[in-house]
Design a protein around this motif. Structure first.
Motif, PDB file in Angstrom:
ATOM      1  N   GLU A 169       0.874  -1.163   0.086  1.00 41.81           N
ATOM      2  CA  GLU A 169       0.328   0.079   0.403  1.00 41.81           C
ATOM      3  C   GLU A 169       0.598   1.187   0.301  1.00 41.81           C
ATOM      4  N   ARG A 170       1.457   1.004   1.059  1.00 40.66           N
ATOM      5  CA  ARG A 170       2.872   2.165   1.016  1.00 40.66           C
ATOM      6  C   ARG A 170       3.353   2.718  -0.482  1.00 40.66           C
ATOM      7  N   MET A 171       4.167   1.474  -0.895  1.00 42.21           N
ATOM      8  CA  MET A 171       4.972   1.893  -1.963  1.00 42.21           C
ATOM      9  C   MET A 171       4.130   2.067  -3.428  1.00 42.21           C
ATOM     10  N   LEU A 172       2.866   1.593  -4.031  1.00 38.99           N
ATOM     11  CA  LEU A 172       1.960   1.950  -4.460  1.00 38.99           C
ATOM     12  C   LEU A 172       2.034   3.426  -4.303  1.00 38.99           C
ATOM     13  N   ALA A 203      -4.201 -12.972  -2.906  1.00 34.72           N
ATOM     14  CA  ALA A 203      -5.574 -11.480  -2.718  1.00 34.72           C
ATOM     15  C   ALA A 203      -4.684 -10.733  -3.167  1.00 34.72           C
ATOM     16  N   GLN A 204      -3.193 -10.266  -2.628  1.00 40.03           N
ATOM     17  CA  GLN A 204      -2.756  -9.126  -2.685  1.00 40.03           C
ATOM     18  C   GLN A 204      -2.535  -8.725  -4.474  1.00 40.03           C
ATOM     19  N   ALA A 205      -2.450  -9.733  -5.130  1.00 37.35           N
ATOM     20  CA  ALA A 205      -1.806  -9.886  -6.222  1.00 37.35           C
ATOM     21  C   ALA A 205      -3.005  -8.837  -7.035  1.00 37.35           C
ATOM     22  N   ALA A 206      -3.697 -10.146  -6.570  1.00 39.04           N
ATOM     23  CA  ALA A 206      -5.215  -9.701  -8.092  1.00 39.04           C
ATOM     24  C   ALA A 206      -5.609  -8.915  -7.282  1.00 39.04           C
TER      25      ALA A 206
END
Length: 418
Positions: A169-172, A203-206
């Motif tokens: 979340e932070r890096m995006l 789930a994170q990837a998708a």
């Protein structure tokens, strides 16, 4: 009519591999990009080496950033869009991490507050430098950075799934701040889908980032178990595309086949073009495909030592920029704009529990059932077992049949499923 699929290549410089950033030669880059453009491709994915660009947490080298911008501009002059991977990270069996994260300065890549500050500043700086370039697609956080978070890495930076989620979340957000509105995403190798203890989850990837990225390599046990010309090997990329859809919240979330290649000797050189043609054709039979980006553009020079043998021959082009047969196969597909796959209406159930991911890996019952269905002509996709009775979800995805792995595997080939 669906939008045309993007066709591109992961750019590996023909001179000096990714060490070319140390003595950047724009003329050599231009010659490489000319050879890529001649294949009819429309984009490249490029890899700044993180320690070369940010050797100190407080030093992001202006000259290195300038060279990256020059590369992107050169690509634009040749009609090529560019995706930039930030945190390199891991490439072709080598790790490239700045000294301020290792040995005497050992700090966790995913949880240490100072490391997170440095990473976010770096990603934001690269994105901002390119934000006004019309051919800049966006940032990928890094290349398969999940390999740093668990075994088999010899010195992993352990983290929980929640900590990884916060990191993503932070890096995006840092990429978005630098270049608002661009296509920012993250990308992992297939342990995300196959390895039970991997903290980077399906789930994170998708669900995180602008689209889902998958990396397909049949040296993961697929070709060893089934052979290079098998249904499983030639449809492995399509399998990952369709497997990712089980976890997506959006019914038509785009999926990017961001890496796929023909690794020798598991895919013999004489079969590489046929493997390429089959892999691409099968991926194009998947709805909601954003693009296919082959690994890689140019062979690694034999002047460089210590690479695994397969890395020297993965290029579409030789080290002196001559196209191989597999390049011609990809080029033919890139020039054909007839992408319009029918919906996939049969869904195979997959476990929602991330601790059961080995069932989706080569040899697992989900994996084997998917390819049994594929061999029988069913064109399967996947659905989480927790959503298998959710009629709203099934209707949104145009799914009319749901089957479990045990139903598929206990049915004789060519038989009727119950």
């Amino acid at each position: 009519m669906p939008a045309a699929v993007r066709f591109g290549v992961n750019y590996t410089p023909s001179q000096g591999w990714f060490h070319h950033w140390l003595d950047f030669d724009l003329d050599a880059v231009r010659a490489d990009l000319d050879s890529v453009s001649a294949l009819g491709l429309d984009h490249i994915r490029v890899f700044p080496l993180w320690p070369y660009f940010q050797p100190d947490r407080a030093l992001i080298r202006p000259r290195a950033v300038e060279d990256l911008v020059r590369l992107v501009d050169a690509a634009g002059e040749r009609g090529l869009d560019v995706n930039v991977d930030g945190l390199q990270g891991h490439l072709s069996s080598f790790d490239f991490l700045p000294a301020w994260t290792r040995t005497w300065h050992r700090r966790n890549l995913f949880t240490d507050p100072e490391v997170l500050d440095g990473q976010a500043a770096y990603l934001r700086t690269l994105a901002a430098a390119l934000a006004d370039r019309p051919n800049f697609l966006g940032m990928t956080l890094g290349n398969e950075v999940n390999q740093f978070s668990a075994g088999p890495h010899p010195d992993p930076d352990r983290a929980t799934a929640d900590q990884i989620d916060a990191w993503l979340e932070r890096m995006l957000a840092a990429c978005e701040k630098g270049a608002p509105g661009k296509l920012h995403l993250h990308a992992e190798y297939d342990a995300t889908w196959y390895q039970d203890d991997m903290p980077f989850t399906p789930a994170q990837a998708a669900r995180r980032g602008a689209l889902t990225a998958v990396h397909s390599w049949v040296f993961n046990g697929t070709a060893q178990r089934h052979g290079p010309t098998s249904v499983a090997s030639e449809h492995h990329a399509a399998y990952l595309i369709e497997l990712s859809k089980a976890w997506a919240e959006e019914p038509h979330r785009p999926v990017w086949l961001q890496e796929v290649g023909a690794p020798a000797p598991l895919v013999p050189a004489e079969h590489a073009a046929a493997f390429t043609e089959a892999t691409v054709a099968n991926a194009l039979d998947c709805p909601d495909l954003w693009g296919i980006t082959w690994w890689c553009s140019h062979d690694v020079s034999r002047d460089l030592a210590d690479f695994p043998e397969l890395e020297y021959s993965l290029g579409l082009l030789t080290n002196d920029r001559r196209p191989k047969d597999l390049a011609r196969a990809l080029s033919r597909a890139a020039r054909d704009h007839s992408y319009a796959p029918a919906p996939r209406t049969t869904a195979l159930t997959v476990p929602a529990d991330p601790a059961a991911r080995t069932r989706c890996a080569p040899g697992g019952d989900v994996f084997e059932a998917f390819f049994r269905l594929t061999a029988d002509g069913a064109r399967p996709t996947t659905v989480l077992d927790t959503r298998a009775a959710d009629q709203d979800h099934l209707v949104a995805r145009a799914l009319t049949e749901v089957v479990t792995p045990d139903q598929v595997l206990r049915t004789p080939r060519g038989g009727t499923r119950s």
